[in-house]
Design a protein around this motif. Sequence first.
Motif, PDB file in Angstrom:
ATOM      1  N   LEU A 140      25.563-115.263 -67.285  1.00 23.39           N
ATOM      2  CA  LEU A 140      26.287-116.485 -67.295  1.00 23.39           C
ATOM      3  C   LEU A 140      28.092-115.474 -68.149  1.00 23.39           C
ATOM      4  O   LEU A 140      28.740-115.497 -67.414  1.00 23.39           O
ATOM      5  CB  LEU A 140      26.113-117.526 -68.670  1.00 23.39           C
ATOM      6  CG  LEU A 140      25.642-118.385 -67.120  1.00 23.39           C
ATOM      7  CD1 LEU A 140      25.119-119.775 -68.307  1.00 23.39           C
ATOM      8  CD2 LEU A 140      27.345-118.846 -66.415  1.00 23.39           C
ATOM      9  N   PRO A 141      28.004-114.936 -69.442  1.00 23.46           N
ATOM     10  CA  PRO A 141      29.548-114.548 -69.947  1.00 23.46           C
ATOM     11  C   PRO A 141      29.888-113.303 -68.421  1.00 23.46           C
ATOM     12  O   PRO A 141      30.813-113.435 -69.318  1.00 23.46           O
ATOM     13  CB  PRO A 141      28.652-113.679 -70.488  1.00 23.46           C
ATOM     14  CG  PRO A 141      27.407-113.857 -71.710  1.00 23.46           C
ATOM     15  CD  PRO A 141      26.604-114.835 -70.264  1.00 23.46           C
ATOM     16  N   GLY A 142      28.846-112.525 -68.238  1.00 22.68           N
ATOM     17  CA  GLY A 142      29.920-111.377 -67.889  1.00 22.68           C
ATOM     18  C   GLY A 142      30.479-112.331 -66.034  1.00 22.68           C
ATOM     19  O   GLY A 142      31.724-111.602 -65.929  1.00 22.68           O
ATOM     20  N   LEU A 143      30.203-112.628 -65.622  1.00 17.64           N
ATOM     21  CA  LEU A 143      30.122-113.797 -64.469  1.00 17.64           C
ATOM     22  C   LEU A 143      31.842-114.386 -65.186  1.00 17.64           C
ATOM     23  O   LEU A 143      32.275-114.304 -64.524  1.00 17.64           O
ATOM     24  CB  LEU A 143      29.681-114.936 -64.007  1.00 17.64           C
ATOM     25  CG  LEU A 143      28.429-114.722 -62.975  1.00 17.64           C
ATOM     26  CD1 LEU A 143      27.204-115.406 -62.641  1.00 17.64           C
ATOM     27  CD2 LEU A 143      28.647-113.905 -61.494  1.00 17.64           C
ATOM     28  N   VAL A 144      31.609-116.002 -66.236  1.00 18.84           N
ATOM     29  CA  VAL A 144      33.050-115.556 -66.675  1.00 18.84           C
ATOM     30  C   VAL A 144      34.756-114.663 -67.174  1.00 18.84           C
ATOM     31  O   VAL A 144      35.150-115.253 -66.549  1.00 18.84           O
ATOM     32  CB  VAL A 144      32.719-116.545 -67.884  1.00 18.84           C
ATOM     33  CG1 VAL A 144      34.200-117.325 -68.547  1.00 18.84           C
ATOM     34  CG2 VAL A 144      31.961-117.611 -67.849  1.00 18.84           C
ATOM     35  N   GLU A 145      33.479-113.687 -68.014  1.00 20.05           N
ATOM     36  CA  GLU A 145      34.822-112.579 -67.491  1.00 20.05           C
ATOM     37  C   GLU A 145      35.146-112.200 -66.492  1.00 20.05           C
ATOM     38  O   GLU A 145      36.036-112.138 -66.609  1.00 20.05           O
ATOM     39  CB  GLU A 145      34.282-111.701 -68.595  1.00 20.05           C
ATOM     40  CG  GLU A 145      35.252-110.306 -69.076  1.00 20.05           C
ATOM     41  CD  GLU A 145      34.657-109.417 -69.419  1.00 20.05           C
ATOM     42  OE1 GLU A 145      35.456-108.730 -69.995  1.00 20.05           O
ATOM     43  OE2 GLU A 145      33.686-109.593 -70.053  1.00 20.05           O
ATOM     44  N   HIS A 146      34.125-112.130 -65.240  1.00 19.64           N
ATOM     45  CA  HIS A 146      34.562-111.733 -63.462  1.00 19.64           C
ATOM     46  C   HIS A 146      35.639-112.515 -63.205  1.00 19.64           C
ATOM     47  O   HIS A 146      37.574-112.460 -62.323  1.00 19.64           O
ATOM     48  CB  HIS A 146      33.764-111.729 -62.866  1.00 19.64           C
ATOM     49  CG  HIS A 146      34.021-111.448 -61.675  1.00 19.64           C
ATOM     50  ND1 HIS A 146      34.876-109.970 -60.935  1.00 19.64           N
ATOM     51  CD2 HIS A 146      33.595-112.062 -60.955  1.00 19.64           C
ATOM     52  CE1 HIS A 146      34.742-110.369 -59.882  1.00 19.64           C
ATOM     53  NE2 HIS A 146      34.498-111.434 -59.246  1.00 19.64           N
ATOM     54  N   PHE A 147      35.068-114.224 -63.944  1.00 21.77           N
ATOM     55  CA  PHE A 147      36.105-115.346 -62.946  1.00 21.77           C
ATOM     56  C   PHE A 147      37.297-115.290 -63.908  1.00 21.77           C
ATOM     57  O   PHE A 147      38.681-115.488 -63.118  1.00 21.77           O
ATOM     58  CB  PHE A 147      35.429-115.650 -62.674  1.00 21.77           C
ATOM     59  CG  PHE A 147      34.576-116.589 -62.470  1.00 21.77           C
ATOM     60  CD1 PHE A 147      34.792-115.927 -60.801  1.00 21.77           C
ATOM     61  CD2 PHE A 147      33.575-116.494 -61.855  1.00 21.77           C
ATOM     62  CE1 PHE A 147      33.834-115.956 -59.517  1.00 21.77           C
ATOM     63  CE2 PHE A 147      32.362-116.325 -61.235  1.00 21.77           C
ATOM     64  CZ  PHE A 147      32.618-116.220 -59.658  1.00 21.77           C
ATOM     65  N   LEU A 148      37.584-114.720 -65.506  1.00 20.83           N
ATOM     66  CA  LEU A 148      39.338-115.405 -65.638  1.00 20.83           C
ATOM     67  C   LEU A 148      39.587-113.455 -65.608  1.00 20.83           C
ATOM     68  O   LEU A 148      40.862-114.055 -65.549  1.00 20.83           O
ATOM     69  CB  LEU A 148      38.856-114.627 -67.606  1.00 20.83           C
ATOM     70  CG  LEU A 148      38.194-115.899 -68.238  1.00 20.83           C
ATOM     71  CD1 LEU A 148      37.748-115.549 -69.669  1.00 20.83           C
ATOM     72  CD2 LEU A 148      38.747-116.831 -68.199  1.00 20.83           C
ATOM     73  N   ALA A 149      39.982-112.302 -65.072  1.00 20.96           N
ATOM     74  CA  ALA A 149      39.809-111.810 -64.448  1.00 20.96           C
ATOM     75  C   ALA A 149      41.050-112.094 -63.037  1.00 20.96           C
ATOM     76  O   ALA A 149      42.460-111.908 -63.138  1.00 20.96           O
ATOM     77  CB  ALA A 149      39.257-110.181 -64.654  1.00 20.96           C
ATOM     78  N   HIS A 150      39.981-112.642 -62.533  1.00 15.17           N
ATOM     79  CA  HIS A 150      40.232-113.083 -61.533  1.00 15.17           C
ATOM     80  C   HIS A 150      42.013-113.845 -61.161  1.00 15.17           C
ATOM     81  O   HIS A 150      42.427-113.446 -60.164  1.00 15.17           O
ATOM     82  CB  HIS A 150      39.206-113.575 -60.063  1.00 15.17           C
ATOM     83  CG  HIS A 150      39.619-113.873 -59.529  1.00 15.17           C
ATOM     84  ND1 HIS A 150      39.817-112.970 -58.285  1.00 15.17           N
ATOM     85  CD2 HIS A 150      40.130-115.042 -58.539  1.00 15.17           C
ATOM     86  CE1 HIS A 150      40.240-113.882 -57.035  1.00 15.17           C
ATOM     87  NE2 HIS A 150      39.552-115.263 -56.894  1.00 15.17           N
ATOM     88  N   PHE A 151      41.385-115.023 -61.746  1.00 13.26           N
ATOM     89  CA  PHE A 151      42.070-116.143 -62.306  1.00 13.26           C
ATOM     90  C   PHE A 151      43.315-115.776 -62.962  1.00 13.26           C
ATOM     91  O   PHE A 151      44.602-116.313 -62.264  1.00 13.26           O
ATOM     92  CB  PHE A 151      41.230-117.099 -62.112  1.00 13.26           C
ATOM     93  CG  PHE A 151      40.741-118.265 -60.754  1.00 13.26           C
ATOM     94  CD1 PHE A 151      41.041-118.458 -60.343  1.00 13.26           C
ATOM     95  CD2 PHE A 151      39.302-117.888 -61.711  1.00 13.26           C
ATOM     96  CE1 PHE A 151      40.710-118.728 -59.119  1.00 13.26           C
ATOM     97  CE2 PHE A 151      38.334-118.837 -60.406  1.00 13.26           C
ATOM     98  CZ  PHE A 151      39.241-119.200 -59.397  1.00 13.26           C
ATOM     99  N   ASN A 152      43.231-114.694 -63.570  1.00 12.37           N
ATOM    100  CA  ASN A 152      45.163-114.254 -64.255  1.00 12.37           C
ATOM    101  C   ASN A 152      45.520-114.270 -63.693  1.00 12.37           C
ATOM    102  O   ASN A 152      46.992-113.759 -63.245  1.00 12.37           O
ATOM    103  CB  ASN A 152      44.490-113.839 -65.632  1.00 12.37           C
ATOM    104  CG  ASN A 152      43.790-114.435 -66.205  1.00 12.37           C
ATOM    105  OD1 ASN A 152      44.711-115.012 -67.117  1.00 12.37           O
ATOM    106  ND2 ASN A 152      42.316-112.999 -67.949  1.00 12.37           N
ATOM    107  N   SER A 153      45.170-112.855 -62.449  1.00 10.30           N
ATOM    108  CA  SER A 153      45.586-112.259 -61.586  1.00 10.30           C
ATOM    109  C   SER A 153      45.998-113.200 -60.182  1.00 10.30           C
ATOM    110  O   SER A 153      46.843-112.724 -59.997  1.00 10.30           O
ATOM    111  CB  SER A 153      44.569-110.726 -60.952  1.00 10.30           C
ATOM    112  OG  SER A 153      45.542-110.595 -60.074  1.00 10.30           O
TER     113      SER A 153
END
Length: 634
Positions: free
Chosen positions: A478-491
């Motif tokens: 879960l932490p890695g997935l959350v970090e992945h989606f944070l980067a995705h939506f920031n962009s």
Amino acid sequence: MPIITVLKGRRFEREFSFDKDHLFLGREDDNDLVLPDGSISRVHAKFVRDPSGWSIVDLNSTNGVFVNNNKVMETPVKEGDVLVVGEYTIFLRSVASEGIRTASLVGAIDSTQSLKLLFGLTRKFKSEAAVQESLEAMLESVMDIFQAQRGFILLRDPTTGQLGDPRITRFAGDSDQHLPVSKTVANRVLEQQAPLLITDVEADDFAHEAPSISTDQVRSIICAPLMKPSGPARGVVYLDSQIKIRVFTEDDLTLLKEFLEHASHLLGASEEARRLKRANRNLTEITREVSRREHDTDSIVGSSSTMTELLGQLSDVAAEDVTALITGESGTGKELFAKAIHYRSRRATKPFVAVNLMALPKELIESELFGHEKGAFSGAVARKIGKFELAEGGTIFLDEVGELSLDIQVKLLRALEERSVVRIGGHEEVSLDIRLVSATNRDLDVEIKEGRFREDLYYRLNVFNIHLPALKDRREDLPGLVEHFLAHFNSKMGKAITGVESDAMSLIRAYDWPGNIRELKNVIERAFVVEKSSRIQVKSLPFNLVRDRVLAEDAADCEKLSPEATGPGSFEQAQGQFEKTFIVESLKKFGGNVTQTSKETGLPRRSLYRKLEKYGIDPKTVISSDSAEDDQRE
């Protein structure tokens, strides 16, 4: 002494004189006039001198002899007549008339031929043809139309602006190929961007000023600019004639100018088509490269032991061209795994075609997969290529394959066994070179037992099985997935949210995620929309994630109730107290907005209004009482 001029089609072939009383013409070498073409018989015909002049006699040829468009066996011929034998046109004249143009070759042949040749150029110009090929087709056409003995195309050097040596050359018959091209004439046409006609080289002053023109051999010259849609001319087309019977005229000049205008547009369209094709090819390659990077195993987030094992399986199946079945709950990333298999395989440069079978109406699935012919059924107004054909050389991904009806399952099984499909309404089998990857969230073993899925098709699909676990079974990812989606939506949204607050992350870890990764992505996206700070807070999470905490807090409040309310037999009172407290606190949270409270709590609006009435709750009073409490605290 007669002189014979021979054209093949509309191109000058040869010219010669003879002093015999008879002249045989035919395909064999022992004829006086050898015409080596299949349209000519071995001994086709003969010219015979008689007291009144000359006659032509057909010697039982296969394709006959025509004089002025009339088929003849034997007839007198005179100067100016047009004789046709097979693919050849023949003109007869006497030496005495050599200085006079006795026959207009353009007029002698049906004038519609020029138009046919002109518009025939359209067929020769192919959108994918290279410039060289297009220019060659153009010069071939003008040589045919104007019966020139020599033709040249000289192109302008884009750096110097000057004409180079002839880029393309064509010669007819026994024309002198060693005579130079007049750069003086060509440069004048390029500079003035206007056509130039020299009818009689011997009598033309400008021709005498051009040192490279051999006035004793070249009889007539015509030259015109080859324009571009914009800017200076790209070059010139240069034609000359070495026989006095073919003298270019003002009509020729007009026709050549119009011809080249037409050809220039075709050439420009051809260049633009090639440019667009190159751009499309480059864009396709860039898109594929982006897809390879986006859908390779590096894009699959997960460091748990389960995911490590799955990524190893993915690499194994990608390396071999086998059929694969991906199983797992909805939202676990089955299509992402299918794309990763494709883009790590030898088929990576070919199409990846995904079909969501659940999203298609059942009556259209067969047409969508296998295609149909025009008129195959009502509404089939044109041929349709199916998804299997579109995936040729690549991978077709059938999502929700467990939803297929039994009749479509039979046809899918046949396509896999035969490696071919037949379009609806068609008879021709279309061979397939594809890899099939399918996915389902159903338990196909159960479906088989209950008669809803064919066992033989299951074995065809399940050559290699990859089962994706539910997100609740891999919480360490879960932490890695959350970090992945944070980067995705920031962009995507242009924000700079740096992380998730610890209490919000605790709720994320504790939640069971029935919608799996798809639900997690939606939750993070929603938080990006409502979050105003640099980190995601609990208040930005949807109510279903915080419901357990609210329920726990309300349960604690219930424990504070009086013994009368919480004693034996008071369960309904406790439940009512909890509902009332829950609704009041929710209304406070959303400013008394009933619609938003209904949406966020998951309580249907009609049910919410009934409970407001049951407990005597007024949303406006809730807000005002909340404000009064704040005033008292102050």
